[in-house]
Enzyme design. Structure first.
Site, PDB file in Angstrom:
ATOM      1  N   CYS A 285       0.821  -1.218   0.000  1.00 55.63           N
ATOM      2  CA  CYS A 285       0.000   0.000   0.000  1.00 55.63           C
ATOM      3  C   CYS A 285       0.852   1.264   0.000  1.00 55.63           C
ATOM      4  O   CYS A 285       0.560   2.222  -0.697  1.00 55.63           O
ATOM      5  CB  CYS A 285      -0.916   0.036   1.214  1.00 55.63           C
ATOM      6  SG  CYS A 285      -2.163  -1.258   1.262  1.00 55.63           S
TER       7      CYS A 285
ATOM      8  N   CYS B 127      -3.417  -1.116  10.584  1.00 54.69           N
ATOM      9  CA  CYS B 127      -3.018  -1.557   9.238  1.00 54.69           C
ATOM     10  C   CYS B 127      -2.900  -3.077   9.199  1.00 54.69           C
ATOM     11  O   CYS B 127      -3.377  -3.723   8.264  1.00 54.69           O
ATOM     12  CB  CYS B 127      -1.668  -0.960   8.852  1.00 54.69           C
ATOM     13  SG  CYS B 127      -1.771   0.616   8.001  1.00 54.69           S
TER      14      CYS B 127
ATOM     15  N   CYS C  23       5.119  14.707  36.087  1.00 53.98           N
ATOM     16  CA  CYS C  23       6.118  14.835  35.020  1.00 53.98           C
ATOM     17  C   CYS C  23       6.815  16.189  35.150  1.00 53.98           C
ATOM     18  O   CYS C  23       8.026  16.308  35.003  1.00 53.98           O
ATOM     19  CB  CYS C  23       5.450  14.760  33.641  1.00 53.98           C
ATOM     20  SG  CYS C  23       4.397  13.329  33.372  1.00 53.98           S
TER      21      CYS C  23
ATOM     22  N   CYS D 299      10.002  17.053  37.540  1.00 56.93           N
ATOM     23  CA  CYS D 299      11.356  16.834  37.043  1.00 56.93           C
ATOM     24  C   CYS D 299      11.605  17.587  35.739  1.00 56.93           C
ATOM     25  O   CYS D 299      12.593  18.297  35.594  1.00 56.93           O
ATOM     26  CB  CYS D 299      11.604  15.348  36.791  1.00 56.93           C
ATOM     27  SG  CYS D 299      11.738  14.360  38.296  1.00 56.93           S
ATOM     28  N   HIS D 300      10.721  17.410  34.761  1.00 56.10           N
ATOM     29  CA  HIS D 300      11.055  17.785  33.386  1.00 56.10           C
ATOM     30  C   HIS D 300      10.688  19.216  33.006  1.00 56.10           C
ATOM     31  O   HIS D 300      11.086  19.691  31.959  1.00 56.10           O
ATOM     32  CB  HIS D 300      10.419  16.792  32.416  1.00 56.10           C
ATOM     33  CG  HIS D 300      10.937  15.399  32.606  1.00 56.10           C
ATOM     34  ND1 HIS D 300      12.244  15.060  32.310  1.00 56.10           N
ATOM     35  CD2 HIS D 300      10.370  14.267  33.083  1.00 56.10           C
ATOM     36  CE1 HIS D 300      12.433  13.774  32.587  1.00 56.10           C
ATOM     37  NE2 HIS D 300      11.321  13.270  33.067  1.00 56.10           N
TER      38      HIS D 300
ATOM     39  N   ARG E 151       8.972   4.135  28.307  1.00 57.58           N
ATOM     40  CA  ARG E 151       9.673   5.180  29.071  1.00 57.58           C
ATOM     41  C   ARG E 151       8.741   5.836  30.074  1.00 57.58           C
ATOM     42  O   ARG E 151       9.120   6.092  31.218  1.00 57.58           O
ATOM     43  CB  ARG E 151      10.264   6.221  28.112  1.00 57.58           C
ATOM     44  CG  ARG E 151      11.266   7.159  28.772  1.00 57.58           C
ATOM     45  CD  ARG E 151      12.516   6.390  29.170  1.00 57.58           C
ATOM     46  NE  ARG E 151      13.361   7.135  30.105  1.00 57.58           N
ATOM     47  CZ  ARG E 151      13.210   7.129  31.424  1.00 57.58           C
ATOM     48  NH1 ARG E 151      12.215   6.457  31.980  1.00 57.58           N
ATOM     49  NH2 ARG E 151      14.026   7.803  32.199  1.00 57.58           N
TER      50      ARG E 151
ATOM     51  N   CYS F 131       9.134   6.033  34.149  1.00 56.72           N
ATOM     52  CA  CYS F 131       9.082   7.285  34.917  1.00 56.72           C
ATOM     53  C   CYS F 131       8.027   7.196  36.012  1.00 56.72           C
ATOM     54  O   CYS F 131       8.282   7.565  37.153  1.00 56.72           O
ATOM     55  CB  CYS F 131       8.747   8.455  33.988  1.00 56.72           C
ATOM     56  SG  CYS F 131      10.189   9.361  33.402  1.00 56.72           S
TER      57      CYS F 131
END
Lengths: 289, 109
Positions: free
Chosen positions: A107, A142, A205, A208-209, A246, A250
């Site tokens: 496809c 798919c 989240c 920390c980030h 991941r 965390c």
């Protein structure tokens, strides 16, 4: 590029030696530039997308937070161990599977043409299904609907290899996931999850980030938690890691019971986290520690 | 037993006589250490690449002994002086007796 990198490494070592232990305290993103194979320029720093401006000015790829040695591995596809998985997936791309006797290529044609730009816009609203779909969900749709094949395990080897192949042909293109229209509701849920503290450590989240990126968390250097480089080959487990794996790691580290990979919660979170990286280049499959 | 093992090398196509070039090699291999146990507590037998060599026109360039502590997919990068046109031959030896070979020609001038 290689020579420049060597010079940069040399001077970094010299400076490190001169400063002695004092050098360890500074941990902001470095100033290195990522060019893969001497030709694919990667945007590792960009103005924060509109929706994030009141919190962060500049977004950085996780690559900028890694050591020079780890960074160097990703500058050449020959040294990037993730490219072994990409090669394996390229064979699968051409191989028919399932009752319909179709392969991906039946496809979509050549992966370089058919999949160029796809990684940059996922997760994405699917009108027919009435849901936000991650790349993994679309691959399995798919497989089951068009190929009449068995779905792959959400974070199994087959799946993560295929997402690495699909990401690899979009490297250098800016991440641009849509957060308006029908995807808005999912995106807002993802944002809520991002800022919700979980676990015995009561960390979100953002703890920390967003609030502490650039600092050290024990021996590890906190990045902004951008996912433009996924799937990621981690040196610690010597394999490709999916976004949801991941996330799971965390959340587990906050000492909480985690959502499963492929869960609606993680799909929403993935859309939101991806949107925080709108403007950075697709970088996957990347190399991290 | 390791399945689907494929060696790869990166060598410049040409060099000037006496030039020192950088060679990169990679082989995908699980490098099972022999220290790990499966879910039933049985030791998974050691299965590693135990030796890697590179020769140029029949003369040895490098001969490496690999130990079980070396990670999966061993990668080697080393320099070699090219005195004349010829062929680099790379050989990896597996614990299971398999030998994987790869060659790469280089021109001088």
């Amino acid at each position: 590029m290689n020579d420049l990198k060597k010079i940069a490494l040399g001077s970094a070592l010299a400076i490190g030696a001169g400063l002695g232990l004092a050098g360890g305290a500074s941990a902001d993103p470095d100033e290195d530039q990522l060019i893969i194979n001497g030709e694919i320029e990667i945007i590792t720093e960009a103005p924060a997308p509109e929706h994030l401006r009141d919190r962060i000015d500049t977004i950085y790829s996780g690559w900028r937070f890694r050591s020079d040695e780890t960074q160097a591995i990703q500058t050449d596809d020959f040294t990037n161990p993730a490219m072994i998985a990409v090669e394996a997936a390229a064979e699968v791309w051409e191989t028919p599977d399932g009752a319909a006797g179709k392969s991906c290529a039946s496809c979509h044609g050549a992966v370089e043409d058919g999949m160029k730009g796809v990684r940059a816009v996922y997760p994405k609203w699917n009108e027919k299904a009435g849901e936000v779909r991650t790349l993994e969900m679309q691959i399995n749709a798919c497989r089951t609907e068009h190929m009449q094949a068995e779905p792959w395990k959400y974070d199994g080897n087959d799946m993560v290899n295929m997402t690495a192949l699909i990401a690899s042909v979009s490297r250098g293109m800016p991440v641009n996931v849509a957060i308006d229209g029908p995807a808005r509701e999912t995106w807002e849920w993802g944002r809520e999850l991002y800022y919700t503290r979980t676990g015995q450590l009561e960390l979100s989240c953002a703890s920390c980030h967003e609030l502490n990126y650039g600092r050290m968390i024990r021996a590890d250097h906190l990045s902004q938690g951008q996912i433009n480089g996924f799937p990621t080959y981690r040196l610690k487990n010597a394999k490709l890691n999916s976004v949801h794996s991941r996330f799971k790691g965390c959340v587990r580290d906050t000492r909480a019971a985690t959502y499963p990979v492929g869960s609606p919660e993680f799909v929403a979170l993935e859309l939101y986290v991806a949107s925080r990286g709108n403007g950075l280049s697709v970088e996957g499959p990347s190399v991290r520690n | 037993m390791a399945a689907g093992v494929k060696p790869r090398v990166k060598v410049p196509k040409s060099a000037s006589a006496g030039e020192v070039i950088t060679i990169k090699t990679l082989i995908n291999h699980p490098m099972e250490s022999g220290q790990r146990k499966d879910s039933n507590g049985n030791i998974i037998p050691r299965s590693i690449i135990n030796r890697f060599t590179c020769d140029f026109n029949g003369q040895n360039v490098i001969d490496i002994t690999l130990e079980p502590a070396i990670s999966t997919n061993p990668y080697f990068e080393f320099d070699a002086k090219v005195p004349e046109a010829g062929e680099f031959k790379f050989t990896w030896y597996d614990d299971d007796g398999s030998v994987y070979e790869e060659t790469s020609k280089i021109k001088v001038g």
